[in-house]
Scaffold this motif. Structure first.
Motif, PDB file in Angstrom:
ATOM      1  N   GLN A 131       1.298   2.123  -3.559  1.00 17.73           N
ATOM      2  CA  GLN A 131       0.076   2.327  -4.316  1.00 17.73           C
ATOM      3  C   GLN A 131      -0.165   3.815  -4.567  1.00 17.73           C
ATOM      4  OE1 GLN A 131      -1.755  -0.082  -5.544  1.00 17.73           O
ATOM      5  NE2 GLN A 131      -3.822   0.688  -5.887  1.00 17.73           N
ATOM      6  N   GLU A 156       9.021  -0.566  -7.637  1.00 21.64           N
ATOM      7  CA  GLU A 156       7.852  -1.436  -7.823  1.00 21.64           C
ATOM      8  C   GLU A 156       8.237  -2.747  -8.493  1.00 21.64           C
ATOM      9  OE1 GLU A 156       3.333  -1.644  -9.603  1.00 21.64           O
ATOM     10  OE2 GLU A 156       4.498   0.184  -9.924  1.00 21.64           O
ATOM     11  N   SER A 172       0.824  -1.215   0.000  1.00 17.93           N
ATOM     12  CA  SER A 172       0.000   0.000   0.000  1.00 17.93           C
ATOM     13  C   SER A 172       0.854   1.259   0.000  1.00 17.93           C
ATOM     14  CB  SER A 172      -0.916   0.006   1.227  1.00 17.93           C
ATOM     15  OG  SER A 172      -1.842  -1.053   1.162  1.00 17.93           O
ATOM     16  N   LEU A 213      -1.290  -3.089  -5.871  1.00 17.78           N
ATOM     17  CA  LEU A 213      -2.447  -3.818  -5.352  1.00 17.78           C
ATOM     18  C   LEU A 213      -3.332  -4.293  -6.492  1.00 17.78           C
ATOM     19  CD1 LEU A 213      -3.400  -1.586  -2.271  1.00 17.78           C
ATOM     20  CD2 LEU A 213      -2.116  -3.729  -2.289  1.00 17.78           C
ATOM     21  N   HIS A 214      -3.503  -3.485  -7.508  1.00 17.44           N
ATOM     22  CA  HIS A 214      -4.256  -3.899  -8.697  1.00 17.44           C
ATOM     23  C   HIS A 214      -3.555  -5.081  -9.369  1.00 17.44           C
ATOM     24  CE1 HIS A 214      -6.071   0.090  -8.224  1.00 17.44           C
ATOM     25  NE2 HIS A 214      -6.999  -0.244  -9.120  1.00 17.44           N
ATOM     26  N   LEU A 243      -7.367  -2.919  -1.174  1.00 21.32           N
ATOM     27  CA  LEU A 243      -7.819  -1.963  -2.198  1.00 21.32           C
ATOM     28  C   LEU A 243      -9.023  -1.155  -1.711  1.00 21.32           C
ATOM     29  CD1 LEU A 243      -7.367  -4.084  -5.440  1.00 21.32           C
ATOM     30  CD2 LEU A 243      -6.466  -1.778  -5.092  1.00 21.32           C
ATOM     31  N   HIS A 275       1.758   3.548 -10.644  1.00 24.64           N
ATOM     32  CA  HIS A 275       2.153   2.513  -9.685  1.00 24.64           C
ATOM     33  C   HIS A 275       0.959   2.036  -8.864  1.00 24.64           C
ATOM     34  CE1 HIS A 275       6.202   3.446 -10.890  1.00 24.64           C
ATOM     35  NE2 HIS A 275       5.925   4.723 -10.697  1.00 24.64           N
ATOM     36  N   PHE A 276       0.453   0.865  -9.250  1.00 23.54           N
ATOM     37  CA  PHE A 276      -0.705   0.275  -8.586  1.00 23.54           C
ATOM     38  C   PHE A 276      -0.464  -1.211  -8.340  1.00 23.54           C
ATOM     39  CE2 PHE A 276      -2.230   3.919 -11.024  1.00 23.54           C
ATOM     40  CZ  PHE A 276      -2.827   4.655 -10.000  1.00 23.54           C
ATOM     41  N   TRP A 297      -7.763   1.431   0.511  1.00 20.46           N
ATOM     42  CA  TRP A 297      -7.099   2.487  -0.255  1.00 20.46           C
ATOM     43  C   TRP A 297      -8.134   3.415  -0.902  1.00 20.46           C
ATOM     44  CZ3 TRP A 297      -6.891   2.928  -5.797  1.00 20.46           C
ATOM     45  CH2 TRP A 297      -6.075   3.974  -6.247  1.00 20.46           C
TER      46      TRP A 297
END
Length: 598
Positions: free
Chosen positions: A454, A481, A451, A544-545, A516, A541-542, A519
């Motif tokens: 994220q 990442e 997170s 978690l996705h 998520l 930059h995601f 978030w």
């Protein structure tokens, strides 16, 4: 035996005195070696004094010349494992056909003596240094061993009992002298990376002498490792009460220096629920010479000569086990050492030079996970390290969500790299990866770290003017990442390939969705439509996705899960699609703008 008597013995000459000491040690109760070493290894003398080092070589030889003694000791070497240690920028080989661990590597000589024809191998320039795994069946397959190592080499007979008697008696004192040198230079108002470097240079010749002894093979290696891992021997050498002599008073002062160094060494600040873990204790506890040796290795920022000396003894399995456990117990201090280092890039390579040799053995890594909570220590260390550089997110003005500040030195100089490299190394072992996935608290801790990545490094579209220089933080963000989030994900996914693993994939999907939703709440994103000014802000930059998509896909493709069982509501899916779509729109708009400009 007084100092004057020791001087009389030294007048016999090196060879004569050595023969006398050998006879004394062979009797089973040596009386004269200790006082003689009190004179030779007197801490008031420079540790690198050539005459002292030469005396040590001759004494160890027991009446032979040092070269003759080395040849005799080598003749009894079992050659089970190579263990050759190399420094950075040395050519080595990696054979994927023979390797059990992806970190397996072998030296040039072992590669050419082995049969790797038609194998999937590569030659590489070592970035962090390494050690040859030829002969180690926990890291590579036996049919890949060269003709000199493993079961292919001829067995030797037993060595005479008296051959190593002087070495076994001398070795604890020889190692203690090096620790005394580290203690003397560890404390003071001017102790910096430069002063540590100077102290290491001052003992270069002495460490080289110990390396020469180690290179004699199994017999000498065994004498050294027994001294290093024996708790009673450590207590006898360094613990009070000390005698009322010049040496006793020196040891009392040396002990105070050691205590000050321990107290001043930075300690991690873990959450309350993990303070009971031995590796996260506020104060380090040392029970052997090796324990203290590892402490000084950390304190002096992993000097190359010391790292090579410690790695040279890895073919001894008991030593390797003890070294790995000691390394894990000090592991949480690595981020603190890296943050304070003047040259974190070089330090990172030296840390990995050691850790990759220890964590490549699956059975040993698994024991550290089960007995010392290695995975918890690694994830907590990474989380605590990154937690010190968090800033409020500017995506949607979501100040309740905090992300990594990619402009900080820690990110730009990749100070986190040793931690994620080690984490990826241990996750390459299937047994370790499955334990990771089965631990809900550990998975939750990992997603808490993700997170922090994220929505980091927010980019703001500039439409009113030309930007002369782009900030360099984008490189730090993408590197982080990739190394800290994507690599561990693919390592874990590589082990999930059958229906029996479906509950683990389901757990990861549920954990990603839960994090998520947290978030989205922190970002105050409650509808898929955003204000036009917010649409000008984008992050690439995601993680978690990515975790949600990757484990969902793997679960459906390989483990018999149904997407309908895993997917959230359509409303939540719409919210989750906002930022990936915005990245695509941003890319398309940039391409269109570039085309129009051209």
């Amino acid at each position: 035996m007084s100092n004057s008597t020791a001087q009389v013995l030294m007048k016999k000459g090196k060879r004569g005195a050595a023969a006398y000491i050998h006879a004394d040690c062979a009797s089973g109760s040596p009386q004269h070696l200790g006082p003689l070493l009190d004179v030779l290894l007197n801490p008031s003398k420079a540790i690198d004094e050539w005459e002292t080092i030469d005396w040590c070589r001759w004494l160890l030889a027991g009446g032979r010349t040092p070269d003759e003694f080395a040849a005799v000791v080598r003749s009894y070497d079992k050659h089970d494992k190579c263990g050759l240690v190399w420094i950075p920028r040395v050519v080595a080989y990696r054979c994927r056909t023979c390797g059990i661990s992806p970190c397996m590597s072998i030296c040039r000589d072992c590669f050419h003596r082995g049969d790797h024809s038609n194998h999937d191998f590569n030659m590489f320039l070592s970035q962090a240094g390494g050690a040859c795994d030829c002969g180690d069946n926990s890291v590579m397959k036996e049919d890949g061993f060269c003709s000199n190592h493993g079961n292919k080499c001829p067995r030797t007979g037993a060595a005479p009992a008296e051959l190593m008697c002087v070495a076994e008696a001398m070795m604890p004192r020889l190692i203690l002298r090096l620790l005394q040198h580290f203690r003397e230079n560890s404390w003071g108002p001017q102790t910096t990376s430069d002063s540590y470097r100077i102290a290491v240079q001052e003992c270069e010749g002495y460490v080289q002498m110990l390396m020469e002894f180690n290179n004699m093979g199994d017999l000498m290696r065994s004498a050294m490792t027994k001294a290093l891992i024996n708790p009673q021997m450590y207590r006898n050498l360094v613990e009070p009460p000390f005698p009322d002599t010049e040496y006793g008073r020196y040891m009392a002062e040396s002990n105070k220096m050691y205590e000050k160094a321990i107290e001043s060494f930075p300690a991690p600040e873990p959450p309350d629920e993990y303070r009971h873990l031995a590796a996260l204790a506020p104060r380090l506890m040392h029970h052997t010479l090796l324990d203290e040796f590892i402490f000084w290795t950390f304190k002096y920022e992993f000097p190359q000569n010391v790292v090579c000396f410690l790695l040279n003894m890895l073919p001894d399995q008991d030593y390797k086990e003890h070294l790995t456990r000691t390394f894990v117990l000090h592991y949480a201090r690595i981020p603190l050492v890296l943050e304070q280092a003047a040259d974190p890039d070089t330090l990172s390579n030296r840390v990995v030079h050691m850790s990759v040799q220890l964590f490549s053995n699956e059975a040993l890594a698994l024991r550290c996970v089960q007995q010392l909570q290695l995975l918890h220590v690694m994830v907590l260390s990474l989380r605590l390290m990154m937690g010190r550089i968090l800033v409020p997110s500017t995506l949607h003005h979501a100040h309740r969500h905090r992300v990594i500040d990619c402009t900080k030195r820690l990110m730009k100089e990749h100070c986190y790299w040793p931690l994620v490299s080690d984490f990826n190394n241990v996750l390459s072992h299937k047994s370790v990866a499955l334990l990771f996935l089965q631990d809900d608290a550990l998975v939750d801790m990992w997603f808490e770290f993700l997170s922090m990545l994220q929505g980091m490094n927010v980019n703001v579209r500039e439409t009113g003017g030309h930007i002369e220089f782009e900030p360099s933080s984008y490189y730090a963000a993408f590197s982080c990442e990739l190394e800290a989030a994507a690599y561990p994900m693919w390592s874990v996914l590589s082990h999930l390939c059958e229906p029996a693993h479906a509950p683990l994939a389901r757990r990861m999907v549920a954990a990603a969705l839960a994090r998520l939703q947290d978030w989205l709440h922190a970002a105050n994103l409650t509808q898929p439509h955003v204000h036009r000014t917010e649409a000008m802000h984008a992050s690439f930059h995601f993680p978690l996705h990515r975790y949600l998509a990757a484990f969902l896909c793997a679960g459906v493709r390989c483990m018999g899960l149904r997407a309908a069982e895993l997917l959230p509501s359509q409303e939540l899916l719409a919210l989750l699609a906002v930022h990936p779509l915005r990245v695509q729109i941003t890319r398309q708009a940039d391409a269109t703008l570039t085309s129009a400009t051209l």
